[in-house]
Scaffold this motif. Sequence first.
Motif, mmCIF file in Angstrom:
data_model
loop_
_atom_site.group_PDB
_atom_site.id
_atom_site.type_symbol
_atom_site.label_atom_id
_atom_site.label_comp_id
_atom_site.label_asym_id
_atom_site.label_seq_id
_atom_site.Cartn_x
_atom_site.Cartn_y
_atom_site.Cartn_z
ATOM 1 N N TYR B 93 0.842 -1.199 0.000
ATOM 2 C CA TYR B 93 0.000 0.000 0.000
ATOM 3 C C TYR B 93 0.881 1.255 0.000
ATOM 4 O O TYR B 93 0.582 2.242 -0.654
ATOM 5 N N THR B 94 1.985 1.174 0.727
ATOM 6 C CA THR B 94 2.839 2.362 0.856
ATOM 7 C C THR B 94 3.941 2.407 -0.202
ATOM 8 O O THR B 94 4.298 3.457 -0.683
ATOM 9 N N ILE B 95 4.484 1.255 -0.556
ATOM 10 C CA ILE B 95 5.543 1.202 -1.569
ATOM 11 C C ILE B 95 4.896 0.674 -2.833
ATOM 12 O O ILE B 95 4.724 -0.527 -3.007
ATOM 13 N N ASN B 96 4.506 1.563 -3.703
ATOM 14 C CA ASN B 96 3.708 1.147 -4.846
ATOM 15 C C ASN B 96 3.921 2.137 -5.982
ATOM 16 O O ASN B 96 3.775 3.351 -5.790
ATOM 17 N N SER B 97 4.261 1.626 -7.147
ATOM 18 C CA SER B 97 4.605 2.531 -8.257
ATOM 19 C C SER B 97 3.382 3.298 -8.766
ATOM 20 O O SER B 97 3.522 4.266 -9.502
ATOM 21 N N SER B 98 2.179 2.872 -8.393
ATOM 22 C CA SER B 98 0.993 3.614 -8.829
ATOM 23 C C SER B 98 0.696 4.832 -7.960
ATOM 24 O O SER B 98 -0.231 5.582 -8.241
ATOM 25 N N ARG B 99 1.459 4.994 -6.902
ATOM 26 C CA ARG B 99 1.149 6.118 -6.004
ATOM 27 C C ARG B 99 1.351 7.465 -6.665
ATOM 28 O O ARG B 99 2.278 7.662 -7.440
ATOM 29 N N LEU B 100 0.512 8.384 -6.291
ATOM 30 C CA LEU B 100 0.658 9.763 -6.738
ATOM 31 C C LEU B 100 1.784 10.424 -5.961
ATOM 32 O O LEU B 100 1.865 10.262 -4.735
ATOM 33 N N THR B 101 2.632 11.150 -6.657
ATOM 34 C CA THR B 101 3.677 11.881 -5.945
ATOM 35 C C THR B 101 3.693 13.356 -6.342
ATOM 36 O O THR B 101 4.450 14.141 -5.804
ATOM 37 N N LYS B 102 2.868 13.711 -7.311
ATOM 38 C CA LYS B 102 2.791 15.109 -7.755
ATOM 39 C C LYS B 102 1.336 15.569 -7.719
ATOM 40 O O LYS B 102 0.411 14.769 -7.818
ATOM 41 N N VAL B 103 1.168 16.873 -7.619
ATOM 42 C CA VAL B 103 -0.175 17.430 -7.670
ATOM 43 C C VAL B 103 -0.686 17.368 -9.109
ATOM 44 O O VAL B 103 0.026 17.774 -10.031
ATOM 45 N N LEU B 104 -1.889 16.843 -9.281
ATOM 46 C CA LEU B 104 -2.518 16.860 -10.599
ATOM 47 C C LEU B 104 -3.661 17.866 -10.573
ATOM 48 O O LEU B 104 -4.412 17.945 -9.606
ATOM 49 N N TYR B 105 -3.779 18.613 -11.661
ATOM 50 C CA TYR B 105 -4.782 19.667 -11.730
ATOM 51 C C TYR B 105 -5.583 19.509 -13.008
ATOM 52 O O TYR B 105 -5.025 19.292 -14.087
ATOM 53 N N ARG B 106 -6.871 19.613 -12.864
ATOM 54 C CA ARG B 106 -7.745 19.561 -14.040
ATOM 55 C C ARG B 106 -8.540 20.880 -14.069
ATOM 56 O O ARG B 106 -9.320 21.171 -13.166
ATOM 57 N N ALA B 107 -8.315 21.675 -15.133
ATOM 58 C CA ALA B 107 -9.022 22.955 -15.258
ATOM 59 C C ALA B 107 -10.464 22.689 -15.678
ATOM 60 O O ALA B 107 -10.761 21.635 -16.251
ATOM 61 N N PRO B 108 -11.367 23.635 -15.415
ATOM 62 C CA PRO B 108 -12.753 23.444 -15.849
ATOM 63 C C PRO B 108 -12.825 23.120 -17.343
ATOM 64 O O PRO B 108 -12.108 23.740 -18.142
ATOM 65 N N TYR B 109 -13.662 22.167 -17.696
ATOM 66 C CA TYR B 109 -13.923 21.744 -19.079
ATOM 67 C C TYR B 109 -12.692 21.173 -19.796
ATOM 68 O O TYR B 109 -12.733 20.921 -20.987
ATOM 69 N N SER B 110 -11.604 20.987 -19.079
ATOM 70 C CA SER B 110 -10.405 20.420 -19.705
ATOM 71 C C SER B 110 -10.535 18.905 -19.794
ATOM 72 O O SER B 110 -11.271 18.287 -19.028
ATOM 73 N N ASP B 111 -9.800 18.306 -20.722
ATOM 74 C CA ASP B 111 -9.877 16.840 -20.832
ATOM 75 C C ASP B 111 -8.597 16.164 -20.366
ATOM 76 O O ASP B 111 -8.350 15.028 -20.671
ATOM 77 N N HIS B 112 -7.746 16.919 -19.670
ATOM 78 C CA HIS B 112 -6.523 16.254 -19.213
ATOM 79 C C HIS B 112 -6.029 16.837 -17.890
ATOM 80 O O HIS B 112 -6.406 17.935 -17.478
ATOM 81 N N TRP B 113 -5.175 16.042 -17.260
ATOM 82 C CA TRP B 113 -4.504 16.494 -16.041
ATOM 83 C C TRP B 113 -3.303 17.340 -16.406
ATOM 84 O O TRP B 113 -2.652 17.095 -17.421
#
Lengths: 867, 188
Positions: B93-113
């Motif tokens: 759970y703690t050591i996992n390559s799928s973990r998020l390590t950066k802030v992801l931002y999605r702007a209104p009406y945008s289709d990507h992070w």
Amino acid sequence: MPGLGTTVGRGGATTSPQDLVNSDCILIMGSNMAEAHPVGFANVVKAKERGAKVIHVDPHFSRTSALANLYVPTRAGSDIVFLGAIIRYLLENNAYFHEYVANYTNAPMLIREDFQDTEDLDGLFSGYDQESKTYTDHSSWDYQRDENDNPLTDPTMQNPRCVLQIMRRHFARYTPEMVEAECGVPQESWLQVVQTLVENSGRERTGALCYAVGWTQQSKGVQIIRAGAIIQLLLGNIGRPGGGILALRGHASIQGSTDVPTLYDLLAGYMPQPAEMLDAKPEAQHSPTATTWGERKDQHVHKRTQQTLQEYIDVAGMKLGWWSNVPSYIVSLLKAWYGDAATAENDWGYHWLPKIIGDHSHINTSYDMLDGKVKGYFLLGQNPAAGSTNARMQRKALAQLDWMVVRDLYEVESATFWYKGPEEVDPRQIKTEVFLLPAAASTEKEGSFTNTQRLIQWRDKAVDPPGDARSDLWFIYDLGKRLKALYADSTEPKDQALRALTWDYDRAEPEPGSRLLDEPDAELVLKELNGFYVRKQDEEGNTNTYGFREAPHVPAFTALKNDGSTACGSWIYSGVYPEPGKNRAASRHSDGGTNLDWGFAWPANRRILYNRASADPEGKPWSERKKYIWWDEEQKKWTGKDIPDFPVDKAPDYRPDPKATGMDGISGTNPFIMKPDGRGWLYAPVGLKDGPLPTHYEAAESPVHNALYKQQSNPAAKFHKNRKDNRLASIGDPDYPVVITTYRLTEHHVSGPMTRWMPWLNALQPSLFAEISPELAAERQIVHGSWMVLKTPRGEIEARAMVTRRLQPLRIRGRVVHQIGLPFHWGFQGKSTGSIANDLTHSVLEPNVSIEEAKAFTCNVRPGRLS
Amino acid sequence: MQEHANEPGRTSKMLTDVMEIGSRVQPFSRESRDKAARIRDARVVHSVCPYCAVGCSLNVYVKNGQVIDIEGNPDSFINHGTLCPKGSATFQYTINSSRLTKVLYRAPYSDHWETKTLDWAMGQIAQRVKKSRDETFVERLEDGREVNHTLGIASLGGATLDVEENYVIKKLFNAGLGIVSIENQARI
Ligand code: SF4
């Protein structure tokens, strides 16, 4: 947990999993303990090896059933019929623990003449308002009272208005025949359960009761818990070793999050959030009772405003019993929150506290969101897009927000609803601005969890979180600092609460070995929770005033005052950190006994609550075998294996003056000190929104009409009938004939954000399945291992068919009723994906706690996949 | 207080406890008793399982600044060193390559992070909170009763978080900002 709170006084398990080894009988109902709380269940196995009888009553055969001495399959949603019949048996056969019941419960209390039971009103109690569909007038449920407002009693328990006799009439129709017809349980099996319970109670023996969300997640969940607690009181099992009620909670700190709490209607330590209800016809539950602190007036609660601290105390406090200390607890909380800005002149800043005006619980807030009334949303380690009932509605609601902050370790469903999901989504149509912030794991921060037995356990930090991941403590602290800066110059009244808020958790020194320089000090927060002296007299008699950091810690909640000299973030946690360098949550010494030096159990490190009841009225142990806490006549104090949950020097023969208030009003024989009369409440004269006694109602969706009353389902439940996304199947709906219940597997956790990213666990439990009986499978031509579709009026999902004898068709009133079992751990994110079980569930809410009914509803099934 | 793994004597007690099922101790061979584990010399950090509320105690083994293993704490009266599958998997759970390590931002009406800095995100969030709060804050109801709240912001979550975290959530959001819909899994 008002089920336990109203019955015995506190909203927490009365005992611990480890004490189950002292039980002679363990009834597990509404829980699959072996699979949902496996390590706790080891204690059940130990008890069984020592000769205890283990009984499991559940719709679904599981490993808990396999290890029980007796497994009884039953219909989901029929629990109160089963339990009510046990209550009836105990009363009618004089099989209850007479001395315990007469002295420690409210069985002898007389109830008002104008109280009408469900027997009189065909499934309703007096005080129901058809228009608002709520009980607007609770006054008739109260005790008869003398001129000092003390309850009238009949110690012989023969008076027809006494609780015991009212219960006999109320439960008269809960017969073994009814159990057979409604629960699908043969009378003999039911009788075997009752006899086992009775044989294992009394002076020499005790039995325990374990339940979990199988009870709570029903539209009458609180009353099911009440029914269980009533049985435990009648058998004399509460407050004694091997006895009690173990509420098995599902999250590492779910108890902590209700104690502190992150709930809309509570302040810390189970004080209510101040309220100014909007309802046209608000509840009058506090109206003429003398159990409240204030003077006795026949007035409705909506007229009794909570504009001032005194008005709040009038509603929240009690004249008698432990709750008479509310003034000290609330003033200390306000001092903790507003510091020097909280003064006697400004009511300790009470007016700054936001007032609730209605039901702002999760599901209701989701509907507000859907209606565009909510602009911003914080999701802090929770995943409503898959984990909340009626999940499709949840996802739609998220799309109506202006902005949302999601904090998690992984990219969970709720963060991705705008580009992914079971339904078509077009990001260009969705305005919600999303901030997805990486969170620290439990090993990457220090802090405490409060577990199922109220035990606060500290975790040390192992390593820094990776990259920009931070603790939620850091997030809230940093956000608070930024907001304080934004509002620093504001002179507007509405911003003064934030400006006054104390906010000082910076570390004194940087954390050794950490690259993070601004991680706050969790032990400072714990100090605030524990409480500290703002002013204190030293030995020379000088009064010193202290700032937060140098302030001496309070040793216990008994030190808290209502004069502003103490501050405390949660009074029930007082004592966890009684002096600098002594964090009792972090102490780890097992002693093979009560383990009083492993962690700290609130309140005051008591491990078995109400343990005064482990002694007889004279203060002697009921038996040598079940000796726990007793009165030491020489030392003139209570003593024993645990911390006494009773004033330690109050003699058993103490009798209060009729005019006594506060704890002085509690007699030496009254173990339930949180109740104003010191007794366990078989009958709840106040405090519940759906009646003083448990009553069987069918689930909101049911294959049958209620056989006991005309009233079909809980009359006070919140149905959200006007919501088109919350359509319900009708009673006995031929389109939705199958009863369905949801549950957990050992290998996954809730909707999966903490488990479905992990190959080890996915290998063990790779995909969603539904458990279905061979009979139903044959009827619908569903093949083991192949796909099947499950359908409710809210939605459709697909799952693999697990054809198994673990679910048995039941005969209900001569008719076959099929049941299906469905784990609910899947979603569209993660390494193992599958349909969202909560797309099937509805949003009917239990009236007292607004919990969804995920454990009993109806569906239909067919072979194949979703097209 | 630092503690190191695999001191002699400890191992043997640990094995005894670990091999306990119900109250029966299972036999184990001399070979398994004598084997040295890779956690030898690791620093032991005491923790608690993040999943269900049984509250099993964990030993987190740290070597060279890395978590190398997580096991049940044999000294605990709650779990005597045992863990269920979830608790045993805490490591992953703690050591996992799928973990998020950066802030992801999605702007209104945008289709990507978009990837953003933490500081930027925190500043933006604070501004959003202020704006929504200022727009929706209610000081008094129509009938004059003072309520000092906002229904325009809500918060969900807490049952998986620390007690201290829950406390500051309620303190900032409720007592500071006037948010009333603060909720957690306890209802679910
Ligand atoms: S190891 Fe299993 S039983 Fe123990 S706390 Fe964790 S999830 Fe619960």
